[in-house]
Write a protein that holds these residues in place. Structure first.
Motif, PDB file in Angstrom:
ATOM      1  N   ASP A  68      -4.418   0.813  -1.068  1.00  5.55           N
ATOM      2  CA  ASP A  68      -4.541   1.218   0.332  1.00  5.55           C
ATOM      3  C   ASP A  68      -5.973   1.041   0.833  1.00  5.55           C
ATOM      4  O   ASP A  68      -6.198   0.551   1.945  1.00  5.55           O
ATOM      5  CB  ASP A  68      -4.077   2.661   0.524  1.00  5.55           C
ATOM      6  N   ASP A  69      -6.942   1.417   0.021  1.00 10.51           N
ATOM      7  CA  ASP A  69      -8.338   1.250   0.401  1.00 10.51           C
ATOM      8  C   ASP A  69      -8.676  -0.234   0.528  1.00 10.51           C
ATOM      9  O   ASP A  69      -9.301  -0.663   1.496  1.00 10.51           O
ATOM     10  CB  ASP A  69      -9.247   1.938  -0.613  1.00 10.51           C
ATOM     11  N   LYS A  72      -7.477  -2.186   3.733  1.00  8.05           N
ATOM     12  CA  LYS A  72      -8.235  -1.994   4.975  1.00  8.05           C
ATOM     13  C   LYS A  72      -9.101  -3.209   5.284  1.00  8.05           C
ATOM     14  O   LYS A  72      -9.453  -3.449   6.439  1.00  8.05           O
ATOM     15  CB  LYS A  72      -9.100  -0.737   4.885  1.00  8.05           C
ATOM     16  N   ASP A  75      -7.892  -5.584   8.050  1.00  3.34           N
ATOM     17  CA  ASP A  75      -7.898  -5.209   9.468  1.00  3.34           C
ATOM     18  C   ASP A  75      -8.679  -6.240  10.280  1.00  3.34           C
ATOM     19  O   ASP A  75      -9.819  -6.559   9.961  1.00  3.34           O
ATOM     20  CB  ASP A  75      -8.513  -3.821   9.669  1.00  3.34           C
TER      21      ASP A  75
END
Length: 114
Positions: A68-69, A72, A75
Motif C-alpha cells: 500500500d505504501d 502511492k 499517484d
C-alpha cells in the motif's frame, strides 16, 4: 547469493528512466547503450531496443515490503505517462494481493508484498 537482473525494453530511454525513477528506482549507471537501475537491490537494465511483440509480452514481479505504501508512488503517473496501465492492489484468485502496472513500453509489472 544469486540475482536476476533482467533487461527491460524501451521505446525511449529518457522516458523509461524517468518513469522508473518516479517509482523509486535509482540510476546506477547510464550511457547510450543501457541504464542500470536499482530499487532496494532489485536491478533492471533498460536497453534502447524495442520489439512490440516482445515488450507487450514481457512481465516481471517486484516484491516490496509494504504494498500500500509503495503503490502511492503511482499517484499521478497516468497523467504524466498516458500510455501506462494501473490496476490498484487487489486479492487475486491465486491468493496473493497484487497491483499491476505497465511501463511506457508496455512491460507488465506485478507488484506484491513479500
Amino acid at each position: 547469493m544469486s540475482k536476476v537482473c533482467p533487461f527491460v525494453p524501451t521505446r525511449d530511454m529518457v522516458t523509461s528512466v524517468a518513469f522508473y525513477r518516479a517509482l523509486g528506482f535509482a540510476v546506477v549507471h547510464q550511457d547510450h547503450t543501457v541504464a542500470i537501475m536499482d530499487h532496494e537491490g532489485a536491478t533492471i537494465l533498460i536497453q534502447p531496443h524495442y520489439v512490440e511483440d516482445w515488450a507487450s509480452n514481457w512481465m516481471a514481479q517486484l516484491r516490496v515490503d509494504d504494498l500500500d505504501d509503495w503503490w502511492k508512488r503511482t499517484d499521478g503517473l497516468s497523467a504524466t505517462y498516458p500510455s501506462i496501465m494501473l490496476k490498484p492492489p487487489a486479492m487475486q484468485p491465486w491468493g496473493i494481493r497484487v497491483g499491476f502496472l505497465s511501463d511506457p513500453a508496455g512491460v507488465l509489472w506485478h507488484v506484491l508484498e513479500g
